[in-house]
Design a protein around this motif. Structure first.
Motif, mmCIF file in Angstrom:
data_model
loop_
_atom_site.group_PDB
_atom_site.id
_atom_site.type_symbol
_atom_site.label_atom_id
_atom_site.label_comp_id
_atom_site.label_asym_id
_atom_site.label_seq_id
_atom_site.Cartn_x
_atom_site.Cartn_y
_atom_site.Cartn_z
ATOM 1 N N SER A 129 0.495 5.693 5.606
ATOM 2 C CA SER A 129 -0.514 4.716 5.174
ATOM 3 C C SER A 129 -0.541 4.591 3.656
ATOM 4 C CB SER A 129 -1.904 5.111 5.676
ATOM 5 O OG SER A 129 -1.966 4.990 7.069
ATOM 6 N N GLN A 130 -0.469 5.721 2.953
ATOM 7 C CA GLN A 130 -0.469 5.687 1.494
ATOM 8 C C GLN A 130 0.754 4.950 0.964
ATOM 9 O OE1 GLN A 130 -0.786 9.841 0.533
ATOM 10 N NE2 GLN A 130 -3.006 9.778 0.469
ATOM 11 N N THR A 131 1.892 5.144 1.623
ATOM 12 C CA THR A 131 3.114 4.451 1.212
ATOM 13 C C THR A 131 2.951 2.947 1.379
ATOM 14 O OG1 THR A 131 4.494 6.347 1.786
ATOM 15 C CG2 THR A 131 5.588 4.202 1.678
ATOM 16 N N ILE A 132 2.413 2.525 2.525
ATOM 17 C CA ILE A 132 2.229 1.097 2.795
ATOM 18 C C ILE A 132 1.220 0.486 1.827
ATOM 19 C CG2 ILE A 132 1.407 -0.578 4.502
ATOM 20 C CD1 ILE A 132 2.557 1.357 6.658
ATOM 21 N N VAL A 133 0.113 1.176 1.586
ATOM 22 C CA VAL A 133 -0.891 0.671 0.640
ATOM 23 C C VAL A 133 -0.270 0.548 -0.751
ATOM 24 C CG1 VAL A 133 -3.045 1.233 -0.565
ATOM 25 C CG2 VAL A 133 -2.922 1.428 1.922
ATOM 26 N N ALA B 12 -6.004 -5.453 -6.974
ATOM 27 C CA ALA B 12 -4.993 -5.028 -6.011
ATOM 28 C C ALA B 12 -5.340 -3.692 -5.338
ATOM 29 C CB ALA B 12 -3.625 -4.947 -6.685
ATOM 30 N N TRP B 13 -5.824 -2.715 -6.125
ATOM 31 C CA TRP B 13 -6.130 -1.398 -5.553
ATOM 32 C C TRP B 13 -7.299 -1.461 -4.587
ATOM 33 C CZ3 TRP B 13 -3.324 2.654 -4.907
ATOM 34 C CH2 TRP B 13 -2.260 2.905 -5.770
ATOM 35 N N ASP B 14 -8.224 -2.359 -4.795
ATOM 36 C CA ASP B 14 -9.349 -2.509 -3.869
ATOM 37 C C ASP B 14 -8.943 -3.302 -2.633
ATOM 38 O OD1 ASP B 14 -11.177 -1.181 -5.536
ATOM 39 O OD2 ASP B 14 -11.553 -3.011 -6.675
ATOM 40 N N LEU B 15 -8.099 -4.268 -2.817
ATOM 41 C CA LEU B 15 -7.739 -5.180 -1.740
ATOM 42 C C LEU B 15 -6.673 -4.620 -0.799
ATOM 43 C CD1 LEU B 15 -8.164 -7.965 -0.515
ATOM 44 C CD2 LEU B 15 -6.487 -8.867 -2.146
ATOM 45 N N ALA B 16 -5.674 -3.913 -1.329
ATOM 46 C CA ALA B 16 -4.555 -3.442 -0.517
ATOM 47 C C ALA B 16 -4.976 -2.608 0.698
ATOM 48 C CB ALA B 16 -3.561 -2.683 -1.385
ATOM 49 N N PRO B 17 -5.867 -1.610 0.561
ATOM 50 C CA PRO B 17 -6.242 -0.835 1.753
ATOM 51 C C PRO B 17 -6.918 -1.685 2.831
ATOM 52 C CG PRO B 17 -6.964 0.281 -0.243
ATOM 53 C CD PRO B 17 -6.485 -1.078 -0.653
ATOM 54 N N ILE B 18 -7.657 -2.700 2.422
ATOM 55 C CA ILE B 18 -8.321 -3.586 3.389
ATOM 56 C C ILE B 18 -7.276 -4.385 4.152
ATOM 57 C CG2 ILE B 18 -9.863 -5.575 3.627
ATOM 58 C CD1 ILE B 18 -11.259 -4.451 1.024
ATOM 59 N N LEU B 19 -6.302 -4.918 3.440
ATOM 60 C CA LEU B 19 -5.243 -5.697 4.084
ATOM 61 C C LEU B 19 -4.426 -4.821 5.034
ATOM 62 C CD1 LEU B 19 -4.048 -7.809 1.029
ATOM 63 C CD2 LEU B 19 -5.433 -8.590 2.958
ATOM 64 N N GLY C 69 -5.351 -2.041 6.448
ATOM 65 C CA GLY C 69 -6.211 -1.687 7.582
ATOM 66 C C GLY C 69 -6.298 -2.790 8.616
ATOM 67 N N GLY C 70 -6.136 -4.026 8.172
ATOM 68 C CA GLY C 70 -6.160 -5.173 9.077
ATOM 69 C C GLY C 70 -4.790 -5.510 9.640
ATOM 70 N N GLY C 71 -3.785 -4.674 9.331
ATOM 71 C CA GLY C 71 -2.444 -4.897 9.852
ATOM 72 C C GLY C 71 -1.652 -5.950 9.104
ATOM 73 N N LEU C 72 -2.108 -6.322 7.916
ATOM 74 C CA LEU C 72 -1.431 -7.355 7.124
ATOM 75 C C LEU C 72 -0.494 -6.683 6.119
ATOM 76 C CD1 LEU C 72 -4.571 -9.554 6.527
ATOM 77 C CD2 LEU C 72 -2.920 -9.674 8.395
ATOM 78 N N ASP C 73 0.697 -7.232 5.977
ATOM 79 C CA ASP C 73 1.700 -6.615 5.110
ATOM 80 C C ASP C 73 2.261 -7.623 4.110
ATOM 81 O OD1 ASP C 73 3.253 -8.235 6.695
ATOM 82 O OD2 ASP C 73 4.310 -6.601 7.698
ATOM 83 N N ALA C 74 3.298 -7.191 3.389
ATOM 84 C CA ALA C 74 3.904 -8.046 2.364
ATOM 85 C C ALA C 74 4.481 -9.328 2.966
ATOM 86 C CB ALA C 74 4.971 -7.271 1.603
ATOM 87 N N ALA C 75 5.006 -9.246 4.181
ATOM 88 C CA ALA C 75 5.547 -10.456 4.829
ATOM 89 C C ALA C 75 4.428 -11.476 5.052
ATOM 90 C CB ALA C 75 6.221 -10.095 6.144
ATOM 91 N N TRP C 76 3.272 -11.012 5.497
ATOM 92 C CA TRP C 76 2.126 -11.907 5.711
ATOM 93 C C TRP C 76 1.671 -12.506 4.382
ATOM 94 C CZ3 TRP C 76 -2.984 -11.995 4.098
ATOM 95 C CH2 TRP C 76 -3.819 -12.895 4.776
ATOM 96 N N LEU C 77 1.627 -11.663 3.344
ATOM 97 C CA LEU C 77 1.243 -12.164 2.018
ATOM 98 C C LEU C 77 2.231 -13.213 1.527
ATOM 99 C CD1 LEU C 77 0.142 -8.818 0.355
ATOM 100 C CD2 LEU C 77 -1.333 -10.730 0.986
ATOM 101 N N GLY C 78 3.508 -13.010 1.844
ATOM 102 C CA GLY C 78 4.510 -14.004 1.484
ATOM 103 C C GLY C 78 4.249 -15.334 2.169
#
Length: 154
Positions: free
Chosen positions: A90-94, A109-116, A118-127
């Motif tokens: 989890s820490q690696t993904i965050v 970014a540091w506040d938002l990344a764990p929320i994303l 936790g919701g199963g959203l990743d860099a591909a989704w952000l793209g």
């Protein structure tokens, strides 16, 4: 294990030594916190334990401690392994998702990344979000998403 005295637990955070805790509680344990994992992980620690006054300790070699824990408590050791590797992943993904946000100029970014994450959203989704709204409106999309979730720092 602390028998007498007081200790301080600290770690390096962005180059600064930060005290995490301080105690004089007899019996407090420090060190070899990952010994039960054996050679599955590198046995290095992010924290430092220092005596802050004259102190006396009971010291047991990490290998002996790990053997005792594994033989006396096999099921809890299995659960701790799962917890350790799950938290590390989890820490690696965050961290990766935080890097993506920072690289694309998204604030908080540091506040938002764990929320994303936790919701199963990743860099591909952000793209996909970036492709849909365009780079210029990525920050506005972040704020709109935060407001729908009552997330701080929007």
């Amino acid at each position: 294990m602390l028998l007498r005295g007081a200790v301080s637990l600290s770690r390096q955070v962005r180059g600064d030594d930060v005290e995490v805790s301080r105690t004089d509680q007899r019996g407090v344990y420090g060190g070899a916190t990952q010994a039960y994992l054996g050679d599955q992980v590198e046995q290095t620690y992010r924290n430092s334990l220092r005596a802050v006054v004259d102190a006396e300790f009971f010291v047991l070699p990490a290998e002996d401690f790990a053997h005792a824990l594994r033989s006396w408590f096999p099921m809890p050791m299995h659960l701790l392994e799962g917890l350790f590797f799950g938290m590390r992943d989890s820490q690696t993904i965050v961290g990766e998702l935080t890097d993506w946000l920072e690289e694309h100029g998204v604030g908080g970014a540091w506040d938002l990344a764990p929320i994303l994450v936790g919701g199963g959203l990743d860099a591909a989704w952000l793209g996909q979000v970036k492709a849909a709204v365009g780079p210029a409106d990525l920050e506005a999309a972040r704020c709109a998403g935060c407001r729908t979730r009552s997330t701080p720092n929007c």
